[in-house]
Scaffold this motif. Structure first.
Motif, PDB file in Angstrom:
ATOM      1  N   TYR A   1      11.963  43.284 -37.006  1.00 34.29           N
ATOM      2  CA  TYR A   1      13.228  42.545 -37.732  1.00 34.29           C
ATOM      3  C   TYR A   1      12.796  41.037 -38.551  1.00 34.29           C
ATOM      4  O   TYR A   1      13.469  41.044 -39.032  1.00 34.29           O
TER       5      TYR A   1
ATOM      6  N   TYR B   1      19.186  39.929 -35.460  1.00 35.90           N
ATOM      7  CA  TYR B   1      18.789  39.408 -36.824  1.00 35.90           C
ATOM      8  C   TYR B   1      20.138  40.290 -37.477  1.00 35.90           C
ATOM      9  O   TYR B   1      20.805  41.346 -37.060  1.00 35.90           O
TER      10      TYR B   1
ATOM     11  N   LYS C   1      11.489  38.451 -40.573  1.00 38.86           N
ATOM     12  CA  LYS C   1      10.376  38.397 -42.144  1.00 38.86           C
ATOM     13  C   LYS C   1       9.516  36.944 -41.955  1.00 38.86           C
ATOM     14  O   LYS C   1       9.524  36.271 -41.181  1.00 38.86           O
TER      15      LYS C   1
ATOM     16  N   LYS D   1      22.094  42.280 -41.555  1.00 38.76           N
ATOM     17  CA  LYS D   1      21.662  42.086 -43.177  1.00 38.76           C
ATOM     18  C   LYS D   1      22.817  42.659 -43.732  1.00 38.76           C
ATOM     19  O   LYS D   1      23.318  43.268 -42.746  1.00 38.76           O
ATOM     20  N   TRP D   2      23.155  42.341 -45.311  1.00 39.68           N
ATOM     21  CA  TRP D   2      24.298  42.489 -45.926  1.00 39.68           C
ATOM     22  C   TRP D   2      23.603  43.583 -47.144  1.00 39.68           C
ATOM     23  O   TRP D   2      22.915  43.844 -47.677  1.00 39.68           O
TER      24      TRP D   2
ATOM     25  N   ALA E   1      14.700  42.291 -45.266  1.00 38.83           N
ATOM     26  CA  ALA E   1      16.273  41.377 -45.385  1.00 38.83           C
ATOM     27  C   ALA E   1      16.920  40.854 -44.275  1.00 38.83           C
ATOM     28  O   ALA E   1      17.785  40.596 -44.644  1.00 38.83           O
ATOM     29  N   PHE E   2      16.334  40.671 -43.521  1.00 37.73           N
ATOM     30  CA  PHE E   2      16.975  40.434 -41.758  1.00 37.73           C
ATOM     31  C   PHE E   2      17.031  39.275 -42.088  1.00 37.73           C
ATOM     32  O   PHE E   2      15.576  38.560 -42.157  1.00 37.73           O
ATOM     33  N   GLN E   3      17.790  39.025 -41.313  1.00 39.73           N
ATOM     34  CA  GLN E   3      17.792  36.952 -41.160  1.00 39.73           C
ATOM     35  C   GLN E   3      17.922  36.715 -40.307  1.00 39.73           C
ATOM     36  O   GLN E   3      19.235  37.570 -39.502  1.00 39.73           O
TER      37      GLN E   3
END
Length: 248
Positions: free
Chosen positions: A140, A192, A142, A194-195, A180-182
């Protein structure tokens, strides 16, 4: 006398070194045992997602429209089982294109717990990772440019003489640059999110060797949904005595 004092100081220093190493070993061993216990705790729920996250847990953090409330408990048991709670929101209907056709439907408020799974030693060996945390990050996190270049250099060494294997591995590495995961701070061992404007927020959480996913949509944007998703994840973690790294 001076030699005796030096010998005494040296002996005491050695005792502190041994004691420090022993305490460090004990702390690491205790942490390892704690992670095993948490994984075992999640296993004991036997994929009963509706017990790990109940309607009552959800109602602590969000107002449920009881008149339109629906509850779905998957008949599938295991990783792809789930519990889902949904009710009608005050948002306009969604328009989704499927095979060239525009499909309209209500944009429901939704909370779903799914994908409870456990990292195994064989997986760590297969993916050349030292811990569940490292393997979770691999899935996950980045990569920044320097991390990418370092891993690419390692791949070139690992797949020297195997161009096909190198290209496949590089493709997976390249995909990680676009993740796109934060990260979410202080949730489980790692988390993590993502939207997606249509489907809402996906939050993945690691606790020991166990991991699970909460899918949530409660507003039109991430900042209106993420704080609630984090609280719901903490409800799940609390079932096995784990909320954040600060609670060890």
């Amino acid at each position: 006398m001076e030699r005796i004092i030096k010998h005494f100081v040296s002996h005491v220093s050695w005792i502190w070194v041994v004691l420090g190493a022993s305490l460090l070993f004990f702390a690491c061993d205790k942490e390892s045992e704690g992670k095993k216990e948490r994984a075992s705790c999640f296993e004991k729920f036997d994929y009963k997602y509706e017990e790990l996250l109940t309607k009552g847990d959800v109602a602590k953090h969000v107002a449920i429209n009881e008149a339109t409330y629906k509850e779905k408990i998957s008949v599938t048991k295991g990783v792809y089982g789930y519990c889902e709670y949904q009710w009608l929101s005050n948002r306009p209907d969604l328009e989704i294109e499927i095979s060239g056709q525009i499909i309209k439907g209500p944009d429901m408020d939704m909370v779903k717990l799914t994908k409870l799974d456990f990292y195994t030693d064989s997986e760590l060996k297969l993916y050349s990772q030292s811990s569940a945390l490292a393997l979770f990050d691999q899935a996950y996190k980045k990569l920044n440019p320097s991390e990418y270049e370092m891993l690419l250099a390692n791949l070139k060494k690992e797949y020297a003489g195997d161009p096909k294997g190198y290209e496949e591995a590089k493709g997976l590495l390249d995909a990680r640059k676009n993740f796109a995961f934060q990260p979410v701070e202080d949730l489980g061992d790692r988390a993590y999110w993502k939207w997606n404007d249509t489907y809402g927020l996906e939050l993945v959480v690691l606790a020991g060797s166990a991991r699970f996913t909460i899918e949530t949509k409660l507003s039109t944007e991430a900042r209106g949904t993420l704080p609630v998703a984090v609280k719901l994840a903490k409800e799940v973690l609390a079932k096995c005595g784990r909320v954040s790294r600060d609670n060890d």
